[in-house]
Design a protein around this motif. Structure first.
Motif, short mmCIF file in Angstrom:
data_model
loop_
_atom_site.label_atom_id
_atom_site.label_comp_id
_atom_site.label_asym_id
_atom_site.label_seq_id
_atom_site.Cartn_x
_atom_site.Cartn_y
_atom_site.Cartn_z
N MET A 233 9.68 8.47 -5.02
CA MET A 233 9.74 7.06 -4.65
C MET A 233 9.14 6.29 -5.82
SD MET A 233 11.16 6.97 -1.68
CE MET A 233 10.88 5.32 -1.06
N VAL A 234 9.95 5.39 -6.39
CA VAL A 234 9.55 4.66 -7.59
C VAL A 234 9.68 3.17 -7.32
CG1 VAL A 234 9.87 4.46 -10.08
CG2 VAL A 234 10.53 6.58 -8.93
N GLY B 204 0.79 -1.22 0.00
CA GLY B 204 0.00 0.00 0.00
C GLY B 204 0.82 1.27 0.00
N ALA B 205 2.11 1.17 0.42
CA ALA B 205 2.92 2.39 0.54
C ALA B 205 4.40 2.04 0.56
CB ALA B 205 2.56 3.13 1.83
N THR B 206 5.21 3.06 0.28
CA THR B 206 6.66 2.95 0.50
C THR B 206 6.98 3.80 1.72
OG1 THR B 206 7.13 4.83 -0.97
CG2 THR B 206 7.20 2.62 -1.95
N ARG B 207 8.15 3.56 2.28
CA ARG B 207 8.61 4.33 3.44
C ARG B 207 10.04 4.78 3.20
NH1 ARG B 207 6.04 3.68 8.65
NH2 ARG B 207 4.16 2.44 8.41
N SER C 155 0.25 5.16 -5.72
CA SER C 155 -0.83 5.70 -6.54
C SER C 155 -2.01 4.74 -6.54
CB SER C 155 -0.36 5.91 -7.98
OG SER C 155 0.73 6.80 -7.99
N ALA C 156 -1.72 3.44 -6.56
CA ALA C 156 -2.73 2.38 -6.49
C ALA C 156 -2.07 1.19 -5.80
CB ALA C 156 -3.21 1.99 -7.88
N GLY D 7 13.00 -3.55 -13.86
CA GLY D 7 12.43 -3.51 -15.21
C GLY D 7 11.26 -2.56 -15.31
N THR D 8 10.06 -3.12 -15.36
CA THR D 8 8.84 -2.34 -15.55
C THR D 8 8.57 -1.44 -14.35
OG1 THR D 8 7.92 -4.14 -16.85
CG2 THR D 8 6.37 -2.49 -16.04
N MET D 9 8.34 -0.15 -14.60
CA MET D 9 7.96 0.76 -13.52
C MET D 9 6.51 0.47 -13.13
SD MET D 9 8.01 4.91 -13.19
CE MET D 9 6.58 5.17 -14.20
N LEU D 10 6.29 0.21 -11.85
CA LEU D 10 4.96 -0.12 -11.34
C LEU D 10 4.26 1.05 -10.66
CD1 LEU D 10 5.87 -3.59 -9.79
CD2 LEU D 10 4.81 -3.14 -12.03
#
Length: 195
Positions: A45-46, A28-31, A81-82, A58-61
């Motif tokens: 934050m990617v 649900g989130a990054t920290r 974002s989702a 690879g693929t950006m999520l």
């Protein structure tokens, strides 16, 4: 407990690879912990899939940018974002500077993950000091969403009762799941009568 790390000129970042302890894993989130921000810099934050060559990023999520006023020193939780579901493998989480003067916190006490990367432009490399440092980057894993609405009681009619006209029926409806429920269809049918 480290000094923090930032790249000269503010065009760089660090990443960490995470393989969750179970599947499917719901994110649900990054920290991140910002050690200091002496400039007027934000950060991004990617999250990347590990579907690149040889299991690389690879693929950006997902990608979320934090504006300078919110990029303060301390722990920051950044909702995705989702929500994201990891069904196998893992993900790379990248903290990327939005300018000079911002530093990410470091952990200099063993044990170390050995899963850290330095990123300049779009080039990823194993972090040169990965045997001595980890970065304060993380993921928030949440429980699997369970949709479970149940009726656990009817009131107003009893077995064998003859209904000669309209009768009010009340029900107790319970959300046995772990996420908010709304907009579900509710209907009632008595014997062979209409729904």
């Amino acid at each position: 407990d480290g000094l923090g790390l930032g790249w000269n000129g503010g065009d760089g970042g660090v990443g960490v690879y995470f393989a969750p302890p179970y599947y499917p894993a719901y994110v649900g989130a990054t920290r991140v912990r910002i050690a200091s921000n002496t400039g007027t810099s934000g950060f991004s934050m990617v999250v990347y899939d590990d579907d690149g060559p040889g299991g690389s990023a690879g693929t950006m999520l997902d990608s979320v940018t934090i504006a300078p006023p919110q990029a303060v020193a301390g722990n920051i939780t950044i909702p995705l974002s989702a929500p994201l579901t990891i069904t196998s493998g893992g993900v790379y989480v990248l903290w990327y500077m939005g300018g000079a003067g911002i530093n990410i916190a470091q952990d200099i006490v063993a044990p170390f993950s050995l899963n850290t990367y330095e990123v300049l432009g779009n080039t990823w490399a194993e972090y040169r000091d990965r045997e001595n440092v980890d970065f304060h980057i993380g993921l928030d894993l949440t429980e699997a969403p369970v949709h479970d609405i149940g009726v656990n009681g009817f009131f107003g009619a009893v077995d064998g009762q003859t209904l000669a006209g309209t009768s009010t029926i009340r029900t107790w409806i319970t959300n046995h799941g772990n996420i908010a429920a709304s907009g579900f269809v509710l209907s009632y049918q008595f014997a062979a009568g209409p729904v």
